[in-house]
Design an enzyme around this catalytic site. Structure first.
Site, PDB file in Angstrom:
ATOM      1  N   HIS A  24       0.800  -1.233   0.000  1.00 36.96           N
ATOM      2  CA  HIS A  24       0.000   0.000   0.000  1.00 36.96           C
ATOM      3  C   HIS A  24       0.827   1.275   0.000  1.00 36.96           C
ATOM      4  O   HIS A  24       0.297   2.351  -0.272  1.00 36.96           O
ATOM      5  CB  HIS A  24      -0.931   0.011   1.221  1.00 36.96           C
ATOM      6  CG  HIS A  24      -0.250   0.300   2.525  1.00 36.96           C
ATOM      7  ND1 HIS A  24       0.549  -0.629   3.157  1.00 36.96           N
ATOM      8  CD2 HIS A  24      -0.216   1.411   3.291  1.00 36.96           C
ATOM      9  CE1 HIS A  24       1.019  -0.109   4.269  1.00 36.96           C
ATOM     10  NE2 HIS A  24       0.574   1.128   4.381  1.00 36.96           N
ATOM     11  N   GLY A  26       3.525   1.774  -1.952  1.00 36.73           N
ATOM     12  CA  GLY A  26       4.087   1.994  -3.269  1.00 36.73           C
ATOM     13  C   GLY A  26       3.183   2.876  -4.115  1.00 36.73           C
ATOM     14  O   GLY A  26       2.066   3.224  -3.713  1.00 36.73           O
ATOM     15  N   SER A  31       2.810  -7.158 -15.209  1.00 39.99           N
ATOM     16  CA  SER A  31       3.473  -6.033 -15.883  1.00 39.99           C
ATOM     17  C   SER A  31       3.547  -6.325 -17.368  1.00 39.99           C
ATOM     18  O   SER A  31       3.672  -7.483 -17.782  1.00 39.99           O
ATOM     19  CB  SER A  31       4.877  -5.839 -15.330  1.00 39.99           C
ATOM     20  OG  SER A  31       5.637  -4.967 -16.145  1.00 39.99           O
ATOM     21  N   SER A  32       3.508  -5.281 -18.180  1.00 43.31           N
ATOM     22  CA  SER A  32       3.602  -5.473 -19.620  1.00 43.31           C
ATOM     23  C   SER A  32       4.984  -5.938 -20.056  1.00 43.31           C
ATOM     24  O   SER A  32       5.159  -6.401 -21.186  1.00 43.31           O
ATOM     25  CB  SER A  32       3.242  -4.174 -20.351  1.00 43.31           C
ATOM     26  OG  SER A  32       4.130  -3.133 -19.996  1.00 43.31           O
ATOM     27  N   CYS A  33       5.983  -5.856 -19.165  1.00 46.93           N
ATOM     28  CA  CYS A  33       7.326  -6.307 -19.526  1.00 46.93           C
ATOM     29  C   CYS A  33       7.411  -7.824 -19.625  1.00 46.93           C
ATOM     30  O   CYS A  33       8.441  -8.367 -20.040  1.00 46.93           O
ATOM     31  CB  CYS A  33       8.356  -5.789 -18.529  1.00 46.93           C
ATOM     32  SG  CYS A  33       8.348  -6.642 -16.955  1.00 46.93           S
ATOM     33  N   TYR A  59      12.879  -9.661 -13.634  1.00 44.94           N
ATOM     34  CA  TYR A  59      11.598  -9.134 -13.147  1.00 44.94           C
ATOM     35  C   TYR A  59      10.443  -9.751 -13.936  1.00 44.94           C
ATOM     36  O   TYR A  59       9.417 -10.154 -13.365  1.00 44.94           O
ATOM     37  CB  TYR A  59      11.588  -7.616 -13.279  1.00 44.94           C
ATOM     38  CG  TYR A  59      10.312  -6.949 -12.846  1.00 44.94           C
ATOM     39  CD1 TYR A  59      10.000  -6.815 -11.495  1.00 44.94           C
ATOM     40  CD2 TYR A  59       9.417  -6.432 -13.783  1.00 44.94           C
ATOM     41  CE1 TYR A  59       8.824  -6.194 -11.090  1.00 44.94           C
ATOM     42  CE2 TYR A  59       8.248  -5.809 -13.387  1.00 44.94           C
ATOM     43  CZ  TYR A  59       7.957  -5.695 -12.042  1.00 44.94           C
ATOM     44  OH  TYR A  59       6.787  -5.081 -11.647  1.00 44.94           O
ATOM     45  N   LYS A  70       7.204 -12.040 -12.631  1.00 49.29           N
ATOM     46  CA  LYS A  70       5.808 -11.656 -12.856  1.00 49.29           C
ATOM     47  C   LYS A  70       5.048 -12.741 -13.625  1.00 49.29           C
ATOM     48  O   LYS A  70       3.872 -13.008 -13.353  1.00 49.29           O
ATOM     49  CB  LYS A  70       5.746 -10.317 -13.600  1.00 49.29           C
ATOM     50  CG  LYS A  70       6.060  -9.119 -12.719  1.00 49.29           C
ATOM     51  CD  LYS A  70       5.031  -8.960 -11.616  1.00 49.29           C
ATOM     52  CE  LYS A  70       5.223  -7.714 -10.797  1.00 49.29           C
ATOM     53  NZ  LYS A  70       4.193  -7.570  -9.744  1.00 49.29           N
ATOM     54  N   HIS A 106      12.059   4.534 -13.539  1.00 47.71           N
ATOM     55  CA  HIS A 106      11.671   4.292 -14.919  1.00 47.71           C
ATOM     56  C   HIS A 106      11.811   5.591 -15.726  1.00 47.71           C
ATOM     57  O   HIS A 106      12.105   6.648 -15.180  1.00 47.71           O
ATOM     58  CB  HIS A 106      10.237   3.777 -14.980  1.00 47.71           C
ATOM     59  CG  HIS A 106      10.093   2.385 -14.451  1.00 47.71           C
ATOM     60  ND1 HIS A 106       9.616   2.117 -13.187  1.00 47.71           N
ATOM     61  CD2 HIS A 106      10.383   1.179 -15.010  1.00 47.71           C
ATOM     62  CE1 HIS A 106       9.609   0.804 -12.995  1.00 47.71           C
ATOM     63  NE2 HIS A 106      10.067   0.212 -14.067  1.00 47.71           N
ATOM     64  N   ASP A 130      18.331   0.766 -25.773  1.00 46.55           N
ATOM     65  CA  ASP A 130      16.987   1.279 -26.007  1.00 46.55           C
ATOM     66  C   ASP A 130      15.928   0.408 -25.339  1.00 46.55           C
ATOM     67  O   ASP A 130      14.826   0.854 -25.051  1.00 46.55           O
ATOM     68  CB  ASP A 130      16.681   1.319 -27.513  1.00 46.55           C
ATOM     69  CG  ASP A 130      17.052   2.648 -28.149  1.00 46.55           C
ATOM     70  OD1 ASP A 130      17.152   3.647 -27.418  1.00 46.55           O
ATOM     71  OD2 ASP A 130      17.233   2.678 -29.373  1.00 46.55           O
TER      72      ASP A 130
END
Length: 323
Positions: free
Chosen positions: A24, A26, A119-121, A148, A152, A191, A281
């Site tokens: 909570h 974060g 996460s989209s990663c 990471y 996930k 990020h 990149d």
């Protein structure tokens, strides 16, 4: 009509229930807490000093004692390319153990519903764009945040496994790149958006003629304000019942250079940008297909420039003012 479809017609009840937001403090967790305050529920939280999520017995005891009806699993160790590349073991281990402890203890205690935030990663580096949920595990990951991403993915699969084997009402979502209040603005671990915001702000104060950007500025990224994500998580807790993890994003992307120019305008910086092409990149493009969550009745509301403006105001009041 099958049982799952029938459940979707009846929203999961949040009002009057005990809801635990894990993580909570974060950026994501604090936004979910803010959003839950309008839902007339009892919000449960535990600080790191009160509960170490890496200790299985303590997590199990906490859930068994508190008996939450639902859990938002927003706790995670997060960071940008630099932090991920320097500390892969920490990112893999801590995220694996946190999600494993909470998901397993939630099942043991009979928690009615759990929403895991991925996460989209987790998607392949060269996934087809925009990225649909079916792209998961369809190719190799981006090496700079592989640890990471693997953690996930394990969390998503753990929720699927507990659904399959035990019938647990555990669901997952995959947010795109997030930003907003309580973001991490430390240049060694943040990020791209908060890092650029802090860099441009400092350059303005110091009258620096230029700001350095890692890479070429050409990669395209999608950015979602954390308050939009919080709203999406409430919607998903109420209506998402499928084993398929759903994307959460805007469906709109910009280049890193375009993001930098937006930040430059919001901050009022007059200098220029230079590119350090020796730096990676990362993934060339990462845009989520948000068709599925739109069909479920949710779309984002906060435009990028508006969100950057709000985030910059928060940064000046809460971070820059105390530096």
């Amino acid at each position: 009509m099958d049982a799952e479809a029938a459940v979707q017609k009846t929203p999961f009840a949040i009002k009057g229930r005990k809801i635990w937001v894990a993580g909570h403090r974060g950026m994501v967790g604090s936004a979910i807490v803010r959003r839950l305050q309008s839902e007339d529920c009892e919000i449960i939280t535990a600080s790191r000093s009160e509960l170490d999520l890496r200790v299985q017995a303590d997590v199990a005891r906490f859930i068994e004692t508190q008996r939450p009806a639902a859990i938002f699993l927003a706790a995670a160790k997060v960071g940008g390319i630099l932090a991920n590349s320097r500390h892969p073991a920490e990112f893999l281990y801590e995220n694996l153990v946190i999600e494993t402890n909470i998901i397993h203890a939630a099942w043991q205690a009979g928690v009615e519903k759990l929403l895991f935030l991925g996460s989209s990663c987790i998607y392949p580096k060269f996934a087809q764009q925009p990225i649909s949920e079916s792209e998961l595990l369809a190719g190799k990951l981006e090496p700079t945040n592989e640890a990471y991403a693997i953690a996930k993915i394990a969390g998503l699969k753990l929720c699927e496994a507990y659904r399959q084997q035990y019938g647990a009402r555990f669901v997952s979502c995959m947010p795109t790149n997030l930003y907003g209040p309580h973001d991490n603005f430390d240049l060694t671990s943040s990020h791209v958006l908060p890092a650029l915001l802090a860099k441009v702000h400092q350059a303005k104060l110091q009258n620096s003629p230029s700001v350095e950007i890692w890479g070429s500025g050409a990669p395209r990224r999608e950015f979602l304000h954390v308050d939009d994500l919080a709203d999406a998580t409430i919607h998903l807790m109420k209506f998402h019942e499928s084993a398929v993890p759903l994307n959460v994003g805007t469906g709109v992307d910009v280049t890193i250079l375009e993001l930098a120019e937006t930040i430059k305008q919001v901050v009022g910086y007059q200098g220029s940008f230079v590119f350090d092409r020796s730096k990676p990149d990362g993934t060339p493009r990462k845009l989520l297909d948000v068709t599925a969550i739109a069909r479920l009745g949710w779309t984002h509301r906060i435009a990028l420039r508006d969100g950057v403006t709000q985030t910059y105001a928060w940064y000046k009041d809460n971070i820059a003012a105390k530096a």
